[in-house]
Design a protein around this motif. Sequence first.
Motif, short mmCIF file in Angstrom:
data_model
loop_
_atom_site.label_atom_id
_atom_site.label_comp_id
_atom_site.label_asym_id
_atom_site.label_seq_id
_atom_site.Cartn_x
_atom_site.Cartn_y
_atom_site.Cartn_z
N GLN A 151 9.36 -15.62 -8.13
CA GLN A 151 9.15 -16.94 -8.59
C GLN A 151 7.73 -17.33 -8.89
N HIS A 152 7.02 -16.38 -8.34
CA HIS A 152 5.34 -17.01 -8.45
C HIS A 152 4.44 -15.91 -8.94
N SER A 153 3.35 -16.25 -9.67
CA SER A 153 2.42 -15.12 -10.06
C SER A 153 1.26 -15.33 -9.00
N PHE A 154 0.89 -13.88 -8.71
CA PHE A 154 -0.25 -13.68 -7.86
C PHE A 154 -1.46 -12.60 -8.65
N ASP A 155 -2.54 -12.91 -8.07
CA ASP A 155 -3.45 -11.99 -8.40
C ASP A 155 -3.68 -10.71 -7.75
N ARG B 21 2.39 -33.31 -15.81
CA ARG B 21 2.04 -32.24 -16.58
C ARG B 21 2.30 -31.04 -15.75
N LEU B 22 2.30 -29.87 -16.10
CA LEU B 22 2.28 -28.48 -15.64
C LEU B 22 0.98 -28.08 -14.98
N ALA B 23 1.09 -27.70 -13.70
CA ALA B 23 -0.23 -27.03 -13.19
C ALA B 23 -1.02 -26.63 -13.99
N PRO B 24 -2.43 -26.67 -13.76
CA PRO B 24 -3.31 -25.89 -14.82
C PRO B 24 -3.30 -24.33 -14.94
N HIS B 25 -2.73 -23.69 -13.78
CA HIS B 25 -2.90 -22.38 -13.81
C HIS B 25 -1.75 -21.86 -14.64
N LEU B 26 -0.99 -22.44 -15.15
CA LEU B 26 0.06 -22.44 -15.97
C LEU B 26 -0.03 -22.45 -17.61
N GLU C 47 13.95 -22.00 -24.01
CA GLU C 47 15.09 -22.77 -23.01
C GLU C 47 15.55 -22.19 -21.93
N GLY C 48 15.92 -22.71 -20.88
CA GLY C 48 16.41 -22.18 -19.61
C GLY C 48 15.25 -21.57 -18.66
N VAL C 49 14.15 -22.33 -18.62
CA VAL C 49 12.83 -21.95 -18.00
C VAL C 49 13.27 -22.69 -16.58
N ASP C 50 13.59 -21.92 -15.57
CA ASP C 50 13.81 -22.53 -14.23
C ASP C 50 12.93 -22.21 -13.28
N THR C 51 11.95 -20.92 -13.58
CA THR C 51 11.01 -20.72 -12.26
C THR C 51 9.64 -20.76 -12.88
N GLU C 52 8.51 -20.79 -11.86
CA GLU C 52 7.30 -20.38 -12.43
C GLU C 52 6.98 -19.23 -12.74
N ALA C 53 7.77 -18.22 -12.27
CA ALA C 53 7.55 -16.74 -12.82
C ALA C 53 7.87 -16.83 -14.05
N GLN C 54 8.93 -17.26 -14.53
CA GLN C 54 9.32 -17.31 -16.11
C GLN C 54 8.24 -18.16 -17.01
#
Length: 508
Positions: free
Chosen positions: A284-288, A230-235, A188-195
Motif C-alpha cells: 500500500q505504501h512506499s518506504f525508504d 493535489r497529490l502529496a508531494p512525495h508522489l 486507470e484503476g489506480v486505487d493505492t499509493e503503492a500503485q
Amino acid sequence: MDPVDDAVAELLLYQPLVDLRNGAVASLEAVVRQPHGAAGEQLLRRTCLDRRLWDGGVLAGAEVQVAINVGAQQLHDPAFGPAVAALLEQHGLDPRALTLELTEATLLKDAAASDAALDFFKRIGTCLVLDQFGTGPASLANLRRFPFDFIKIDARFVREAVVNHSAGALTKAIIAMAHNMGIRVVAEGVDTEAQCAFLREHLCDLIQGDFYAPPLPPAEVGELLRADRRLAPHLLRTQTRHRSLLLVDDEANILSALKRLLRPDGYEIRTAASGEEGLELLAQHSFDVIVSDQRMPGMDGADFLRQARNLRPDTIRIMLSGYTELQSVTDAVNEGAIFKFLTKPWNDEQLRHHLAEAFRLKEIADDNERLNMEVRTANHELASANRRMEQLLHHMQRQIHRDEISLNIAREILQHLPLPVIGMDEDGMIAFINAAAGRVLRRSGALLGNDAGSALPELFPAAGITLPPLGHQASIDGLRYAVTVYPMGERSAARGSLITLSRCEEDA
C-alpha cells in the motif's frame, strides 16, 4: 433547462485524471451511470455545458480537459465531427478542452472512416486517447497509423503491477514504448499509493482511479477544482520523497523503544507486528528503509526481506535481531536482500548512525533516479514534439495532395472550356493557357513562362501596367475581344490573375 438535459445530468459523473508532474487535475472523464440511458449527442451537450460552467466558476484559466468515450457508430457518422465542432463553438469552448477516448476495436470496424474522423479532430485541435490499451490486439502499426496523444493502460494491468512481476514488467514496457513514440500515458484503476508510486517511478504521465477520487457528480467536481486538491508531494515526479521507515518486529516493546529512539531524527515511521503485516503495508505504501527482526512467528525476517526486495527493490533493508539462524541470514545477505545485519541489544548511537547511512545511500539513489527521470522526461517531451511535427507534416502533405487534385481538376475544366483563358502569376508571367486561348493566340509563339506584357502587348495597351484595364477590348488577328480580368486571392491563398477573352458581338 431542457428536461432531457436534466435527465442526462442525473446520469452523468466525472472521474478526475491527475498529472503526476504537479499533482493537479488535468482532465475529467465523463462516466454514465446507465450507459444506455441517454443518447451520445445529449451527453456531449451536457458535458460541454458542465465544462463551460466550471470554466466560468472555478477553473480560473486552468486547462482542464473533459473526456468522452466515443463508439463506432458516432465516430463513423460523417455528421459527428461537424456537430462536435458546432457544440464547442456554441459553448465558447476551445477544441483543446475536449478529449475523445476510443478503443482499438472501434477504430478497426472501419479503418478508412476512422482515419477521416481522427484527421478532422486533430485538425481542429481535439485530444485523442486510445482506451483500454493491452486488452485488444494493441497493434503497434495502429499506434503509428492513428494520431493518438495518449494511450490509457487498462486497470487490470495497473492493479497487478505492484504485486505481480510480469504485470509490472508489462506496464513498464508499455510506458517506455509509448514515450519512445511521443505518446503520453494514462493509467486507470489506480486505487493505492503503492500503485501511484510505481507509476510515478516509471514516468507515467496521468493517473485515474479511486486513490485520488471516484467518479463524482458535477457539483462535487466543482468543489474539488475550487479547492485545487493535489497529490502529496512525495508522489510527484519532480519532488523529493519524505524519509520513511518501516519497523517490523513481533515484540511490541521493541517497536515502542525503536520509535522513541528514532522519532527525533524526523523519520516517518510505520510499524508492523509480523512479516505478513509488513508485506501488506509495502503493497500500500512506499518506504525508504526497512528494519526487521529475524526471529518472528510464521515468516522469519530473512524471508520477509526477500519478499520485500521483490516488492520494493529500491528500499534499503536492515535486519536487527538477537537470534541468528546463520545460514538463512547468510543467504539473504548474499542474495542482496539485506544491506546490514545488526544485533540486539543495540547501541543507540550506532543504530542511529547505520540508519543515517542507509538514508544517505537512499537519497543518493533517489538523486540519481531524479536525474535519470529528468533526462527521460526531456527525451519524452522531445519525442512528443517530434510526433506533433510528424502529424503536422502529415496533415500538410494531405492538404497539399488535396490541393493538387483540386488544381488538376480545375486545370482540366479550364482546358475544355470554349472560352479562351490565360493565367498569370503575381509577377505577370504567363502560367497557364487553355486550348481555346492557344487557338486564338497561335500566332504569338511560345507564351508559357514569358512576361505577359511583352508576349501579348495587345492585352496591355498602356506601357508599364501590370493588368489589362477594365472594359478593355483587344484586336487579335483582326477580331475584337473583350478582355476581362479576375484577380486571385480574395477567397483563397492563390496569387496572380485569370484573363478571359470574349468575342465582341459585332465580330461574332
